[in-house]
Motif scaffolding. Sequence first.
Motif, PDB file in Angstrom:
ATOM      1  N   PRO A 120     -18.562   5.549 -14.963  1.00  0.00           N
ATOM      2  CA  PRO A 120     -19.800   5.613 -16.039  1.00  0.00           C
ATOM      3  C   PRO A 120     -18.871   5.640 -17.178  1.00  0.00           C
ATOM      4  CG  PRO A 120     -21.206   6.320 -14.252  1.00  0.00           C
ATOM      5  CD  PRO A 120     -19.692   6.750 -14.033  1.00  0.00           C
ATOM      6  N   ASP A 127     -16.317   2.204 -18.634  1.00  0.00           N
ATOM      7  CA  ASP A 127     -16.578   2.532 -16.907  1.00  0.00           C
ATOM      8  C   ASP A 127     -14.957   2.046 -16.767  1.00  0.00           C
ATOM      9  OD1 ASP A 127     -19.334   1.679 -17.493  1.00  0.00           O
ATOM     10  OD2 ASP A 127     -19.438   1.041 -15.756  1.00  0.00           O
ATOM     11  N   ASN A 233     -23.050   1.366 -10.861  1.00  0.00           N
ATOM     12  CA  ASN A 233     -22.047   0.077 -11.080  1.00  0.00           C
ATOM     13  C   ASN A 233     -20.958  -0.951 -10.660  1.00  0.00           C
ATOM     14  OD1 ASN A 233     -20.910   2.036 -10.807  1.00  0.00           O
ATOM     15  ND2 ASN A 233     -20.224   2.835 -13.640  1.00  0.00           N
ATOM     16  N   ASP A 349     -18.388  -9.165 -14.162  1.00  0.00           N
ATOM     17  CA  ASP A 349     -18.584  -8.055 -15.583  1.00  0.00           C
ATOM     18  C   ASP A 349     -17.653  -8.823 -16.331  1.00  0.00           C
ATOM     19  OD1 ASP A 349     -20.459  -6.019 -13.938  1.00  0.00           O
ATOM     20  OD2 ASP A 349     -18.852  -5.438 -12.636  1.00  0.00           O
TER      21      ASP A 349
END
Length: 798
Positions: A120, A127, A233, A349
């Motif tokens: 992260p 990231d 994530n 994302d």
Amino acid sequence: MIRRILRYLSPGLALLLVLCYIGCSGGNSKSDAVGEPEPELVAQTYNEKCALCHRPGSIADLAVVHSKEDNSPEGEITAVTIDAGMVTVHFKLFESENNLIPLAGVAASNIRFTIAKLVPGSNGDADEWVSYINRIQTIGAETPGTAPDGTDTPTGTSRTQADSQRANATGGVFVDNGDGSYRYQFSFDITNVISPVAVPYEPDLTHRVAMQLTGNVANASLDFVPNGGDLPNTRNIAVNASCNECHLKLGLHGGDRIQLAYCVTCHNPGTTDANSGNTVDFKVMVHKIHMGENLPSVQTLGWRYVIWGNADSEHDYSEVVFPQDVRFPGLGEAGNTCAKCHSHGDAADGDNWNLVPTREACTSCHDTISFTDPPPSGFTLHSGGARSDNSRCAACHPATGGVAGIIDSHTLAAQVAAKKFKYNIISVSDADGGDVAPGDFVKVTFSVTDPTNADAPYNILTHPAFTSRSGLASRLAVLIGWETSDITNTGSGNDFAQPVSIDTLSIGSTPATDNLDGTFSVTSKVAIPADVTGSGVAGIDGHPAGDFDEDGTFSDRIPVTNVVKRFSISGASPENRRTVVNIANCNRCHGQLSLHGNNRTDEPQLCAICHNANATDRGRRPGDTASTADGKLEEAIDFKYMVHSIHAGSADHLGFREKGIVVYGFGGSVNDFSEVALPAGLDNLRNCTGCHTGSTFALPLESAVQPTTVLTEADPKDPDDDINITPTAAVCSSCHDGIEAKTHMSDEGGKFDFVAFAPADAGTGSGSQADVCGPGPVSAQPAGHSERTDCCSCHGPN
């Protein structure tokens, strides 16, 4: 009209018909008022036999010949287990895509794996993937490199690079279960990676294992958390579907590295090209590659952007030309910028580009911005001053708003402005409002409206968008052409098969008539010729002016989609010209196809009014071959020939043609397309359906398709004396321009010296093959040539 009729007839019957139709004096013969009559001219025929072998279902079906076989293995990673630090990948292999036949017996040497963790970001950083498998690349005396500024990379320079591990690695364990399922245990303890660089094991983070198989159709990957549970994530910034709209099928490093999910496990911030010193982090490298020749460092500093690959091969991306704005026009609305790569499919994302601004990502395009003070020579200090990290980037650069919102800064004002304009052709009639007939002057009634405001009409004679003289920012023209089956514009009064063009604005000499109802009308000063039949076409092109910087000056050109309307000339219903390509296919790569200074936008049927079979660029060229870039008097700009030729490039620049095409444009501009290279190379060139609608590329061509003019003879307004390439040969030779290919086309009936009308005695009369090109001789022809005397068949008269 005669020429079209002849296409349906055998040569003998066609000649008989012509002689009956035109009389013994010859069909296109002319006589001087006081001198001797010119030689008798007879309508010529041709008989291309290409479809015999290249039609659908034949022995060399075009669709099959141009297709790319895609029957290769694929894999699936079913599980990843970790026991005492040893990582085992469980996977299956199949025969081919969508044909899930288990594939057993694959050699371990043909399979490789990567494994990485997703760390992260903190303090404003993004990231990033960190590979557990790495190597050190060291520059030796025999493997030199060059930095972007041209300086040599010192011998001994070392850089860390992420790597993969083959399934036959020493210490690894490979098991083939014999049923298409396998497992592989990596050769190292993931909890104790210390060489060549230390990589701490963090079992609570998202991890990824990815796999490459020799000849695979796609790379398999699996995201997991070693300690179990949901992924904390993710980083799915883009998906292959976005890339493949241009690249057809993304496949690099020999073609086996395909999926972005696999690529990023190596192309991360921890990997640097030692030869150049450039990072190959995906977010930096991909942006810089697509910026190519438009990188500020290339434009202003003269640097190169180079990456060295396998065996120290040099890959120079400084000349890459992205075929659209790198911000991607898309729909031209806020939020749709950069959508080409980032907002497609399941890119979960995809908004990272505007939510997580970093120095690394921003300077991948804006690469002469410096975050150190004073900046290096040739660089510009960041307007917000020096920055040592990314912690404050989002404060000034949020998604929208702020000092310079990311989306705001990347939105194309021209595309947003274009949404406010729509061209409409209301009617096409004769000067009195009746049906158009041969001999009539054509009247076109039209309007320009605002789709965002209930289609409210603009007054094109007073609105500043249409009255700006600043840089010719305002332009609106009505084009009139004929015949629609395949446009020739013969009798338009313009040279080289160009249509009637009428300026409609008050900044011109004869503005349109205001009908006081939101519509305007113009009437051509050129009548439809008496011998024209079938249909005509009217179109609107041009661009309103915009004031994007709001300084009160309307100096920006707004690309508005052109519009066309067919109209009847001989009383029958209007005939539509064939639809060959879909603009949506063009825009998969081009974003918005807007050419000639934003005058012609997103309407191939309007382009074809000018780019017709009889059109060349001779009117834009110097008058002698010694002064032209390619040593030619003219080049065909017929769409079916020119578009293929442009996209084919030239072989010495990774293209296909032996020699690229040069087209002269407005103001005598020289446009050399030799260096055009498609993003999927020759596979993309062979992908006929990538541009064509349905099977419109198939043979035989429609009967309306005309020969392509390659040399305009004495009268630039009359195509009947021009030298042409017959239709199928014109299309095929637009890519296959070599001697062998052209000889084959000639053998099958193609002609590279075809004229509509020729002397009755074709062997001796003026304009015959021998007169234009010379007789050979046959004995002097190079190896591979057919025994023929028509040198024009291959070399052409121009």
